[in-house]
Design a protein around this motif. Sequence first.
Motif, mmCIF file in Angstrom:
data_model
loop_
_atom_site.group_PDB
_atom_site.id
_atom_site.type_symbol
_atom_site.label_atom_id
_atom_site.label_comp_id
_atom_site.label_asym_id
_atom_site.label_seq_id
_atom_site.Cartn_x
_atom_site.Cartn_y
_atom_site.Cartn_z
ATOM 1 N N SER A 96 13.141 -8.323 -24.949
ATOM 2 C CA SER A 96 12.828 -6.955 -25.368
ATOM 3 C C SER A 96 12.392 -6.987 -26.822
ATOM 4 O O SER A 96 12.770 -7.871 -27.592
ATOM 5 N N ARG B 16 1.575 -2.842 -18.109
ATOM 6 C CA ARG B 16 1.884 -3.033 -19.526
ATOM 7 C C ARG B 16 2.375 -4.456 -19.760
ATOM 8 O O ARG B 16 1.950 -5.128 -20.707
ATOM 9 N N SER B 17 3.259 -4.940 -18.897
ATOM 10 C CA SER B 17 3.805 -6.285 -19.063
ATOM 11 C C SER B 17 2.716 -7.348 -18.988
ATOM 12 O O SER B 17 2.693 -8.280 -19.793
ATOM 13 N N GLU B 18 1.819 -7.209 -18.024
ATOM 14 C CA GLU B 18 0.730 -8.186 -17.891
ATOM 15 C C GLU B 18 -0.179 -8.146 -19.111
ATOM 16 O O GLU B 18 -0.618 -9.180 -19.602
ATOM 17 N N ARG C 269 1.639 -9.935 -21.884
ATOM 18 C CA ARG C 269 1.637 -11.389 -21.638
ATOM 19 C C ARG C 269 0.283 -11.998 -21.977
ATOM 20 O O ARG C 269 0.200 -13.064 -22.591
ATOM 21 N N THR D 31 13.267 -12.326 -19.171
ATOM 22 C CA THR D 31 13.100 -11.018 -19.791
ATOM 23 C C THR D 31 13.444 -11.089 -21.272
ATOM 24 O O THR D 31 14.368 -11.772 -21.682
#
Length: 88
Positions: A50, A72-74, A77, A48
């Motif tokens: 930020s 959102r994370s994908e 990435r 993780t």
Amino acid sequence: MSDRELCEMFGTTLEEVEADVERYENEDFSDFGFGKPIDGRPTAKMRTTSLKLYDFQLKAIDRAAKKEGVSRSEFVRRAIDNELVALA
């Protein structure tokens, strides 16, 4: 981090990336698996982090992620992966 170490982190080789780049530059996308889900977990450990983004950036990311049908994370990435490949 060297190019080879970066490739190893993503489960590929420098030679494979260079071959993909050559095909991309020749506009040959016939074997690329855009949007294909990857079965199983990657061998690299996820950690993780930020970062601070402006509200308008988060809204744009969320809209784009929703349009692509990913979290959102994908989405972030994928954007990072695209930049890393472009710099390799």
